[in-house]
Design a protein around this motif. Structure first.
Motif, short mmCIF file in Angstrom:
data_model
loop_
_atom_site.label_atom_id
_atom_site.label_comp_id
_atom_site.label_asym_id
_atom_site.label_seq_id
_atom_site.Cartn_x
_atom_site.Cartn_y
_atom_site.Cartn_z
N HIS A 72 32.75 30.76 78.88
CA HIS A 72 33.19 32.09 79.29
C HIS A 72 33.54 33.00 78.12
N GLU A 73 33.80 32.44 76.95
CA GLU A 73 34.01 33.28 75.78
C GLU A 73 32.75 34.07 75.44
N PHE A 74 31.60 33.60 75.91
CA PHE A 74 30.32 34.26 75.64
C PHE A 74 29.83 35.09 76.82
N ASP A 75 30.65 35.27 77.86
CA ASP A 75 30.21 36.03 79.04
C ASP A 75 29.75 37.44 78.70
N GLN A 76 30.42 38.08 77.76
CA GLN A 76 30.05 39.44 77.35
C GLN A 76 29.21 39.43 76.08
N GLY A 77 28.81 38.25 75.64
CA GLY A 77 27.95 38.12 74.47
C GLY A 77 28.71 37.75 73.21
N TYR A 78 27.97 37.21 72.28
CA TYR A 78 28.53 36.79 70.99
C TYR A 78 29.11 37.98 70.22
N ASP A 79 28.40 39.10 70.21
CA ASP A 79 28.90 40.26 69.47
C ASP A 79 30.26 40.72 70.00
N ASP A 80 30.45 40.68 71.33
CA ASP A 80 31.74 41.05 71.90
C ASP A 80 32.83 40.08 71.46
N LEU A 81 32.52 38.80 71.43
CA LEU A 81 33.49 37.81 71.00
C LEU A 81 33.92 38.05 69.56
N ILE A 82 32.96 38.27 68.69
CA ILE A 82 33.26 38.46 67.26
C ILE A 82 33.84 39.83 66.96
N ASN A 83 33.23 40.87 67.51
CA ASN A 83 33.58 42.24 67.12
C ASN A 83 34.67 42.90 67.95
N ARG A 84 35.05 42.30 69.08
CA ARG A 84 36.16 42.84 69.87
C ARG A 84 37.27 41.81 70.01
N VAL A 85 36.96 40.69 70.64
CA VAL A 85 38.00 39.70 70.94
C VAL A 85 38.66 39.20 69.66
N LEU A 86 37.87 38.75 68.70
CA LEU A 86 38.42 38.16 67.48
C LEU A 86 38.73 39.17 66.38
N ALA A 87 38.24 40.38 66.51
CA ALA A 87 38.55 41.40 65.51
C ALA A 87 40.00 41.83 65.66
N PRO A 88 40.64 42.20 64.56
CA PRO A 88 42.04 42.61 64.64
C PRO A 88 42.25 43.79 65.59
N TYR A 89 43.36 43.75 66.28
CA TYR A 89 43.73 44.86 67.17
C TYR A 89 43.92 46.13 66.36
N ASP A 90 43.39 47.21 66.88
CA ASP A 90 43.63 48.53 66.32
C ASP A 90 43.64 49.50 67.49
N PRO A 91 44.68 50.31 67.64
CA PRO A 91 44.78 51.18 68.82
C PRO A 91 43.64 52.18 68.95
N VAL A 92 42.96 52.49 67.86
CA VAL A 92 41.87 53.46 67.90
C VAL A 92 40.51 52.76 67.94
N THR A 93 40.28 51.85 67.00
CA THR A 93 38.94 51.26 66.89
C THR A 93 38.75 49.97 67.69
N ASN A 94 39.83 49.26 68.04
CA ASN A 94 39.71 48.02 68.80
C ASN A 94 40.92 47.81 69.72
N PRO A 95 41.11 48.71 70.67
CA PRO A 95 42.29 48.62 71.53
C PRO A 95 42.24 47.47 72.53
#
Length: 170
Positions: A72-95
């Motif tokens: 299920h970590e790959f439900d939205q794709g690998y790029d979503d896992l790496i570039n959203r889920v695992l990327a640091p939280y940022d209120p503007v670029t990665n909320p």
């Protein structure tokens, strides 16, 4: 992604889980909070509707340190896992991201260069003792998620890859 208590069957929600983890760790500081994957993706409505940000926040608050990547970590794709889920939280670029734990999977490789798509293992150092964890995802991953979301990946043999990662920890 189960945030709320389920009063019909007694399943605890995120707040109860977090409290239990913190209590156990307070009494036993040399512990690791680890999971086996499927933390996001197939979650309940209150988390799913917000792209699992509430689950990410709850697991961060509970102090999750490492998890194998589940399908299920790959439900939205690998790029979503790496570039959203695992990327640091940022209120503007990665909320909607900001997981503070490490996902591991020894048997997922990038097709482009055969490198591991996620770290194969994770180590916690307790001073005189190091404890290693090896992660792996089901070999059925390609039939469980959208092929387009993992087109750049290949899923390899669990036993071979897990054994190699474990050997590397020794």
């Amino acid at each position: 992604g189960r945030l709320l208590n389920n009063t019909t069957n007694g399943e605890a929600g995120a707040a109860v889980l977090s409290g239990a983890v913190k209590q156990l760790r307070g009494n036993n500081p040399n512990t690791v909070f680890a999971a086996a994957g499927d933390l996001i993706g197939a979650s309940t409505f209150e988390s799913f509707i917000q792209r699992d940000k509430p689950t990410i926040d709850a697991l961060n608050e509970a102090g999750l340190e490492v998890s194998a990547a589940g399908n299920h970590e790959f439900d939205q794709g690998y790029d979503d896992l790496i570039n959203r889920v695992l990327a640091p939280y940022d209120p503007v670029t990665n909320p909607l991201g900001g997981a503070e734990w490490e996902y591991i999977a020894a048997n997922v490789r990038k097709k482009s260069d055969d490198s591991h798509a996620l770290p194969e293992s994770w180590i916690r150092d307790f001073g005189p003792v190091e404890v290693g964890f090896v992660g792996a995802v089901t070999e059925d991953l390609p039939s469980l998620v959208s092929p387009a979301g993992i087109a750049q990946l290949q899923v390899t043999d669990i036993v071979t890859e897990a054994n190699a990662a474990a050997d590397a920890l020794k």
